[in-house]
Design a protein around this motif. Sequence first.
Motif, PDB file in Angstrom:
ATOM      1  N   PRO A 117     -49.411 -28.425 -22.201  1.00 33.40           N
ATOM      2  CA  PRO A 117     -49.416 -29.529 -23.175  1.00 33.40           C
ATOM      3  C   PRO A 117     -48.520 -29.286 -24.385  1.00 33.40           C
ATOM      4  O   PRO A 117     -48.148 -30.239 -25.071  1.00 33.40           O
ATOM      5  CB  PRO A 117     -50.890 -29.611 -23.602  1.00 33.40           C
ATOM      6  N   LEU A 118     -48.179 -28.013 -24.660  1.00 32.99           N
ATOM      7  CA  LEU A 118     -47.329 -27.684 -25.806  1.00 32.99           C
ATOM      8  C   LEU A 118     -45.841 -27.645 -25.453  1.00 32.99           C
ATOM      9  O   LEU A 118     -45.012 -27.386 -26.326  1.00 32.99           O
ATOM     10  CB  LEU A 118     -47.739 -26.324 -26.392  1.00 32.99           C
ATOM     11  N   LEU A 144     -42.329 -28.206 -12.326  1.00 31.62           N
ATOM     12  CA  LEU A 144     -43.491 -27.386 -11.988  1.00 31.62           C
ATOM     13  C   LEU A 144     -43.088 -25.949 -11.702  1.00 31.62           C
ATOM     14  O   LEU A 144     -43.637 -25.003 -12.290  1.00 31.62           O
ATOM     15  CB  LEU A 144     -44.207 -27.983 -10.775  1.00 31.62           C
ATOM     16  N   PHE A 145     -42.127 -25.755 -10.824  1.00 25.26           N
ATOM     17  CA  PHE A 145     -41.738 -24.403 -10.426  1.00 25.26           C
ATOM     18  C   PHE A 145     -41.083 -23.625 -11.566  1.00 25.26           C
ATOM     19  O   PHE A 145     -41.368 -22.438 -11.768  1.00 25.26           O
ATOM     20  CB  PHE A 145     -40.791 -24.460  -9.226  1.00 25.26           C
ATOM     21  N   ASN A 146     -40.200 -24.273 -12.316  1.00 28.83           N
ATOM     22  CA  ASN A 146     -39.503 -23.579 -13.398  1.00 28.83           C
ATOM     23  C   ASN A 146     -40.445 -23.178 -14.512  1.00 28.83           C
ATOM     24  O   ASN A 146     -40.354 -22.063 -15.048  1.00 28.83           O
ATOM     25  CB  ASN A 146     -38.390 -24.468 -13.960  1.00 28.83           C
ATOM     26  N   THR A 147     -41.351 -24.075 -14.907  1.00 20.97           N
ATOM     27  CA  THR A 147     -42.273 -23.723 -15.988  1.00 20.97           C
ATOM     28  C   THR A 147     -43.297 -22.683 -15.538  1.00 20.97           C
ATOM     29  O   THR A 147     -43.681 -21.808 -16.323  1.00 20.97           O
ATOM     30  CB  THR A 147     -42.999 -24.978 -16.499  1.00 20.97           C
ATOM     31  N   LEU A 148     -43.739 -22.761 -14.283  1.00 23.83           N
ATOM     32  CA  LEU A 148     -44.649 -21.730 -13.775  1.00 23.83           C
ATOM     33  C   LEU A 148     -43.985 -20.365 -13.766  1.00 23.83           C
ATOM     34  O   LEU A 148     -44.573 -19.365 -14.201  1.00 23.83           O
ATOM     35  CB  LEU A 148     -45.122 -22.096 -12.368  1.00 23.83           C
ATOM     36  N   ALA A 149     -42.751 -20.307 -13.262  1.00 23.09           N
ATOM     37  CA  ALA A 149     -42.039 -19.031 -13.217  1.00 23.09           C
ATOM     38  C   ALA A 149     -41.724 -18.533 -14.621  1.00 23.09           C
ATOM     39  O   ALA A 149     -41.877 -17.341 -14.915  1.00 23.09           O
ATOM     40  CB  ALA A 149     -40.751 -19.180 -12.405  1.00 23.09           C
ATOM     41  N   LYS A 165     -49.621 -14.418 -29.119  1.00 20.25           N
ATOM     42  CA  LYS A 165     -50.532 -13.872 -28.117  1.00 20.25           C
ATOM     43  C   LYS A 165     -51.942 -14.427 -28.248  1.00 20.25           C
ATOM     44  O   LYS A 165     -52.739 -14.365 -27.305  1.00 20.25           O
ATOM     45  CB  LYS A 165     -50.576 -12.345 -28.248  1.00 20.25           C
ATOM     46  N   ASP A 166     -52.260 -14.979 -29.415  1.00 25.37           N
ATOM     47  CA  ASP A 166     -53.598 -15.511 -29.621  1.00 25.37           C
ATOM     48  C   ASP A 166     -53.931 -16.618 -28.614  1.00 25.37           C
ATOM     49  O   ASP A 166     -55.099 -16.785 -28.229  1.00 25.37           O
ATOM     50  CB  ASP A 166     -53.730 -16.074 -31.042  1.00 25.37           C
ATOM     51  N   LEU A 167     -52.923 -17.357 -28.180  1.00 26.26           N
ATOM     52  CA  LEU A 167     -53.177 -18.430 -27.218  1.00 26.26           C
ATOM     53  C   LEU A 167     -53.648 -17.863 -25.884  1.00 26.26           C
ATOM     54  O   LEU A 167     -54.559 -18.406 -25.256  1.00 26.26           O
ATOM     55  CB  LEU A 167     -51.907 -19.267 -27.018  1.00 26.26           C
ATOM     56  N   ASP A 168     -53.042 -16.765 -25.442  1.00 20.06           N
ATOM     57  CA  ASP A 168     -53.477 -16.138 -24.188  1.00 20.06           C
ATOM     58  C   ASP A 168     -54.901 -15.622 -24.321  1.00 20.06           C
ATOM     59  O   ASP A 168     -55.731 -15.808 -23.414  1.00 20.06           O
ATOM     60  CB  ASP A 168     -52.533 -14.986 -23.827  1.00 20.06           C
ATOM     61  N   GLU A 169     -55.177 -14.963 -25.432  1.00 15.58           N
ATOM     62  CA  GLU A 169     -56.510 -14.385 -25.631  1.00 15.58           C
ATOM     63  C   GLU A 169     -57.567 -15.483 -25.690  1.00 15.58           C
ATOM     64  O   GLU A 169     -58.672 -15.324 -25.155  1.00 15.58           O
ATOM     65  CB  GLU A 169     -56.511 -13.554 -26.909  1.00 15.58           C
ATOM     66  N   ALA A 170     -57.232 -16.609 -26.329  1.00 16.69           N
ATOM     67  CA  ALA A 170     -58.191 -17.718 -26.390  1.00 16.69           C
ATOM     68  C   ALA A 170     -58.464 -18.262 -24.993  1.00 16.69           C
ATOM     69  O   ALA A 170     -59.614 -18.588 -24.646  1.00 16.69           O
ATOM     70  CB  ALA A 170     -57.647 -18.820 -27.295  1.00 16.69           C
ATOM     71  N   GLY A 171     -57.441 -18.361 -24.171  1.00 17.47           N
ATOM     72  CA  GLY A 171     -57.634 -18.835 -22.811  1.00 17.47           C
ATOM     73  C   GLY A 171     -58.472 -17.890 -21.971  1.00 17.47           C
ATOM     74  O   GLY A 171     -59.356 -18.325 -21.213  1.00 17.47           O
ATOM     75  N   TYR A 172     -58.229 -16.597 -22.097  1.00 17.92           N
ATOM     76  CA  TYR A 172     -59.002 -15.634 -21.322  1.00 17.92           C
ATOM     77  C   TYR A 172     -60.462 -15.602 -21.756  1.00 17.92           C
ATOM     78  O   TYR A 172     -61.368 -15.458 -20.932  1.00 17.92           O
ATOM     79  CB  TYR A 172     -58.381 -14.241 -21.458  1.00 17.92           C
ATOM     80  N   MET A 173     -60.684 -15.752 -23.070  1.00 12.48           N
ATOM     81  CA  MET A 173     -62.059 -15.772 -23.571  1.00 12.48           C
ATOM     82  C   MET A 173     -62.826 -16.986 -23.046  1.00 12.48           C
ATOM     83  O   MET A 173     -64.038 -16.919 -22.841  1.00 12.48           O
ATOM     84  CB  MET A 173     -62.058 -15.766 -25.104  1.00 12.48           C
ATOM     85  N   ASP A 174     -62.122 -18.070 -22.807  1.00 13.77           N
ATOM     86  CA  ASP A 174     -62.758 -19.277 -22.254  1.00 13.77           C
ATOM     87  C   ASP A 174     -62.852 -19.240 -20.744  1.00 13.77           C
ATOM     88  O   ASP A 174     -63.332 -20.194 -20.119  1.00 13.77           O
ATOM     89  CB  ASP A 174     -61.975 -20.526 -22.672  1.00 13.77           C
ATOM     90  N   GLY A 175     -62.403 -18.138 -20.155  1.00 14.14           N
ATOM     91  CA  GLY A 175     -62.495 -17.982 -18.708  1.00 14.14           C
ATOM     92  C   GLY A 175     -61.511 -18.825 -17.915  1.00 14.14           C
ATOM     93  O   GLY A 175     -61.777 -19.162 -16.758  1.00 14.14           O
ATOM     94  N   LEU A 176     -60.368 -19.147 -18.503  1.00 12.79           N
ATOM     95  CA  LEU A 176     -59.418 -20.008 -17.818  1.00 12.79           C
ATOM     96  C   LEU A 176     -58.581 -19.276 -16.774  1.00 12.79           C
ATOM     97  O   LEU A 176     -58.171 -19.860 -15.780  1.00 12.79           O
ATOM     98  CB  LEU A 176     -58.477 -20.669 -18.848  1.00 12.79           C
ATOM     99  N   GLY A 177     -58.293 -18.004 -17.017  1.00 14.35           N
ATOM    100  CA  GLY A 177     -57.402 -17.291 -16.113  1.00 14.35           C
ATOM    101  C   GLY A 177     -55.949 -17.630 -16.411  1.00 14.35           C
ATOM    102  O   GLY A 177     -55.635 -18.442 -17.289  1.00 14.35           O
ATOM    103  N   TYR A 178     -55.039 -17.020 -15.639  1.00 10.01           N
ATOM    104  CA  TYR A 178     -53.623 -17.227 -15.902  1.00 10.01           C
ATOM    105  C   TYR A 178     -53.208 -18.682 -15.673  1.00 10.01           C
ATOM    106  O   TYR A 178     -52.569 -19.304 -16.520  1.00 10.01           O
ATOM    107  CB  TYR A 178     -52.775 -16.312 -15.011  1.00 10.01           C
ATOM    108  N   PHE A 179     -53.548 -19.217 -14.518  1.00 10.84           N
ATOM    109  CA  PHE A 179     -53.125 -20.589 -14.211  1.00 10.84           C
ATOM    110  C   PHE A 179     -53.830 -21.588 -15.119  1.00 10.84           C
ATOM    111  O   PHE A 179     -53.212 -22.572 -15.559  1.00 10.84           O
ATOM    112  CB  PHE A 179     -53.413 -20.921 -12.747  1.00 10.84           C
ATOM    113  N   GLY A 180     -55.089 -21.376 -15.412  1.00 13.27           N
ATOM    114  CA  GLY A 180     -55.809 -22.276 -16.312  1.00 13.27           C
ATOM    115  C   GLY A 180     -55.218 -22.259 -17.712  1.00 13.27           C
ATOM    116  O   GLY A 180     -55.134 -23.302 -18.372  1.00 13.27           O
ATOM    117  N   THR A 181     -54.822 -21.082 -18.181  1.00 18.45           N
ATOM    118  CA  THR A 181     -54.196 -20.979 -19.498  1.00 18.45           C
ATOM    119  C   THR A 181     -52.873 -21.724 -19.529  1.00 18.45           C
ATOM    120  O   THR A 181     -52.551 -22.430 -20.495  1.00 18.45           O
ATOM    121  CB  THR A 181     -53.969 -19.498 -19.862  1.00 18.45           C
TER     122      THR A 181
END
Length: 288
Positions: free
Chosen positions: A201-202, A86-91, A178-194
Amino acid sequence: MKKLGMAKILVYVFLIVITLLNLFPVVVMIFTSLKGNDELISGAFSLLPHDWHFENYLKAMESGKWGLYFKNSLIVTLVVTAGSLLFNTLAGYTFARIRFRGSTIIFVCLLAGMMVPAQSIVVPQFIIMKSIPLFGHNDIWGQGGTGWLNTYYALIIPALSGSIGIFMARQFFSGFPKDLDEAGYMDGLGYFGTYLRIFLPLSGPLMATLGILKIVSVWNEFFQPLIFTNTESMRTIQLALSLFKGEFTIQYNLLMAATVLVSLPMLVAFLLFQKQFVGSIVSSGVKG
C-alpha cells in the motif's frame, strides 16, 4: 541574490528550449496528419495545413483491422504490466527486506542481466517457445508442432519480469525503516503478509513508475511480436503500423494519422501518472 535569480532564469530558458526542440517533431507529426496529400507532395513546407483534413484518421483506420490490432496490444500490455508489477515488487521486496544466503550474488547476477541486449537472447527464447510440450500440436517432448508460437503466451511470458524493475523496487523498499518489518512480524503477518499488508500500500509511486515503463515498453515492442507471431489474428499495433508504412509510403498524411492514434494511449498514460513517476525516480535513487 541577483546572480542566483539570473542563474535560475537561464536554467528555465534552457529547459524551455530543450522542451520545444523535443516537442517540435510531435507538433509537425500532428499537423502533417491533418494535411491533404497534394499539399505534402507539392514540396512547399508550412507548419499549419492549408486545408484541414480530419477524415485522414478515418481513412487510416479503414486500411486494416485496427480494432483487432489494438485489442491484441491492449491484452498483452495489460497482462504483462499487471504480472510484472507483482513479480518485480515481490523480488525487490525480497532483496531489500529479507536476508538470506547468496542474496548478494543473486542480485549481482540479476544486475548483470541489465547489460545483455534483448536481441541476443531472442533465439533461445524462440526455441523455448517452440518447444513447449503439449501446446501447438507438440508431443510430450516438445516436438512436432509450434508450441507457444503465434499465441499470447509467447508475447506475455518472456516480458513478465525484468532486471530494471527489480532493481528499482529493491531501491525503493530499502528506504523504509526496519520498524515496519518488526510491526508486521509482531502481528503474525510473515514475509508475504508484511509485503501485502504494509509495503504494497505504500508503494504507489513505485507501481506508477514501473507501470508506465512497462506499458510503454510492451506497447511499443516490435521485435518480439515480429519473431513470435506470423498471422494477422495475432498482429500487434506496432507490426500493423510497420506494414501500414510499407503500404502507404507516399501518403504520409495517413501514415502520420495512424502514428498519432498509436501514440495517443502512451501520452495519456504518462500525463495521468507523471507525478508518481517523478516521485519514484527520486526515491529509488536514495539508498536505504
